[in-house]
Design an enzyme around this catalytic site. Structure first.
Site, PDB file in Angstrom:
ATOM      1  N   ASN A 156     -13.734  43.963  16.428  1.00  0.00           N
ATOM      2  CA  ASN A 156     -12.289  43.747  16.607  1.00  0.00           C
ATOM      3  C   ASN A 156     -11.478  45.039  16.763  1.00  0.00           C
ATOM      4  O   ASN A 156     -10.308  45.105  16.385  1.00  0.00           O
ATOM      5  CB  ASN A 156     -11.735  42.847  15.496  1.00  0.00           C
ATOM      6  CG  ASN A 156     -11.855  43.452  14.124  1.00  0.00           C
ATOM      7  OD1 ASN A 156     -12.377  44.554  13.971  1.00  0.00           O
ATOM      8  ND2 ASN A 156     -11.374  42.749  13.123  1.00  0.00           N
ATOM      9  N   TYR A 180     -16.592  50.138   3.173  1.00  0.00           N
ATOM     10  CA  TYR A 180     -16.313  48.699   3.117  1.00  0.00           C
ATOM     11  C   TYR A 180     -16.830  48.069   1.823  1.00  0.00           C
ATOM     12  O   TYR A 180     -17.057  46.853   1.781  1.00  0.00           O
ATOM     13  CB  TYR A 180     -16.914  47.995   4.331  1.00  0.00           C
ATOM     14  CG  TYR A 180     -16.052  48.081   5.576  1.00  0.00           C
ATOM     15  CD1 TYR A 180     -14.774  47.515   5.607  1.00  0.00           C
ATOM     16  CD2 TYR A 180     -16.500  48.706   6.735  1.00  0.00           C
ATOM     17  CE1 TYR A 180     -13.979  47.576   6.742  1.00  0.00           C
ATOM     18  CE2 TYR A 180     -15.712  48.769   7.882  1.00  0.00           C
ATOM     19  CZ  TYR A 180     -14.456  48.198   7.875  1.00  0.00           C
ATOM     20  OH  TYR A 180     -13.664  48.250   9.001  1.00  0.00           O
ATOM     21  N   ARG A 198      -5.693  44.227  19.115  1.00  0.00           N
ATOM     22  CA  ARG A 198      -6.839  43.311  19.053  1.00  0.00           C
ATOM     23  C   ARG A 198      -6.776  42.247  20.144  1.00  0.00           C
ATOM     24  O   ARG A 198      -7.804  41.887  20.723  1.00  0.00           O
ATOM     25  CB  ARG A 198      -6.936  42.695  17.653  1.00  0.00           C
ATOM     26  CG  ARG A 198      -7.548  43.691  16.659  1.00  0.00           C
ATOM     27  CD  ARG A 198      -7.403  43.230  15.240  1.00  0.00           C
ATOM     28  NE  ARG A 198      -8.258  43.991  14.321  1.00  0.00           N
ATOM     29  CZ  ARG A 198      -8.125  43.964  13.007  1.00  0.00           C
ATOM     30  NH1 ARG A 198      -7.172  43.240  12.447  1.00  0.00           N
ATOM     31  NH2 ARG A 198      -8.926  44.682  12.236  1.00  0.00           N
TER      32      ARG A 198
HETATM   33  N1  UDP Z   1     -14.890  40.619   9.323  1.00  0.00           N
HETATM   34  C1  UDP Z   1     -15.915  39.914   9.912  1.00  0.00           C
HETATM   35  N2  UDP Z   1     -15.967  38.558   9.729  1.00  0.00           N
HETATM   36  C2  UDP Z   1     -15.032  37.886   9.005  1.00  0.00           C
HETATM   37  C3  UDP Z   1     -13.991  38.614   8.410  1.00  0.00           C
HETATM   38  C4  UDP Z   1     -13.955  39.988   8.582  1.00  0.00           C
HETATM   39  O1  UDP Z   1     -16.764  40.479  10.576  1.00  0.00           O
HETATM   40  O2  UDP Z   1     -15.121  36.654   8.889  1.00  0.00           O
HETATM   41  C5  UDP Z   1     -14.847  42.077   9.504  1.00  0.00           C
HETATM   42  C6  UDP Z   1     -13.851  42.465  10.573  1.00  0.00           C
HETATM   43  O3  UDP Z   1     -14.393  43.547  11.317  1.00  0.00           O
HETATM   44  C7  UDP Z   1     -12.654  42.932   9.762  1.00  0.00           C
HETATM   45  C8  UDP Z   1     -13.334  43.560   8.544  1.00  0.00           C
HETATM   46  O4  UDP Z   1     -14.462  42.726   8.301  1.00  0.00           O
HETATM   47  O5  UDP Z   1     -11.860  43.833  10.491  1.00  0.00           O
HETATM   48  C9  UDP Z   1     -12.495  43.644   7.319  1.00  0.00           C
HETATM   49  O6  UDP Z   1     -11.956  42.365   7.027  1.00  0.00           O
HETATM   50  P1  UDP Z   1     -10.433  42.191   6.585  1.00  0.00           P
HETATM   51  O7  UDP Z   1     -10.279  40.779   6.125  1.00  0.00           O
HETATM   52  O8  UDP Z   1     -10.084  43.287   5.622  1.00  0.00           O
HETATM   53  O9  UDP Z   1      -9.621  42.332   7.953  1.00  0.00           O
HETATM   54  P2  UDP Z   1      -8.696  43.483   8.576  1.00  0.00           P
HETATM   55  O10 UDP Z   1      -7.940  44.126   7.438  1.00  0.00           O
HETATM   56  O11 UDP Z   1      -9.607  44.456   9.282  1.00  0.00           O
HETATM   57  O12 UDP Z   1      -7.796  42.764   9.542  1.00  0.00           O
END
Ligand code: UDP
Length: 141
Positions: free
Chosen positions: A114, A51, A104
């Site tokens: 999530n 990450y 989700r």
């Molecule tokens: N996440 C979080 N808080 C936030 C935004 C993201 O904890 O406000 C976490 C969440 O687990 C997410 C991951 O960070 O799945 C990666 O974020 P991204 O925006 O890339 O979302 P995704 O691609 O997983 O939908």
């Protein structure tokens, strides 16, 4: 249509809920093939590297802590437009905003817990598949 590969992770919350099989069924019903898989308990270093793109975000520390809170199930999926297909199956990042019937919406509790990760573009899919399955062909044959 392009046959693609994408990286999917069933996160610790969904593994703890015992819904790996239900999520795999959704991949298969959508025409995605599981072409590699492994269950691992990530180290803090691995989760942080995976990450790294979010390193400066306020949620980074909590995200890493969550991702190492239990085992995760990691898979490479292959199929027509696999990256977008998987993202459609997953639903929005915040389960409260995820469309009904998505992974989700059905299995996630909050924006941090999530249920699933999925690569968001061909470039990230290639990097993420290589990260967890070194030596694997990152593109479909
Ligand atoms: N996440 C979080 N808080 C936030 C935004 C993201 O904890 O406000 C976490 C969440 O687990 C997410 C991951 O960070 O799945 C990666 O974020 P991204 O925006 O890339 O979302 P995704 O691609 O997983 O939908």
């Amino acid at each position: 249509m392009a046959i693609e590969r994408t990286l999917s992770i069933i996160k610790p919350d969904a593994v703890a809920k015992n819904v790996i099989g239900k999520i795999y069924q959704r991949f298969e019903d959508a025409g995605l093939k599981i072409v590699a898989s492994k269950m691992v308990h990530l180290s803090e270093r691995e989760a942080g590297q995976f990450y790294a793109v979010h390193k400066e975000r306020p949620f980074f520390k909590d995200l890493v802590s969550f991702m190492i809170s239990g085992p995760v199930m990691i898979q490479a999926l292959e199929g027509e437009n696999a990256i977008a297909t998987n993202r459609d199956l997953m639903g929005a990042t915040d389960p409260k905003k995820a469309a009904p019937g998505t992974i989700r919406a059905d299995f996630a509790d909050s924006i941090d817990a999530n249920a699933v990760h999925g690569s968001d573009a061909p470039e990230t899919a290639a990097v993420e598949i290589a990260f967890f399955f070194p030596g694997m062909n990152v593109y479909a044959r």
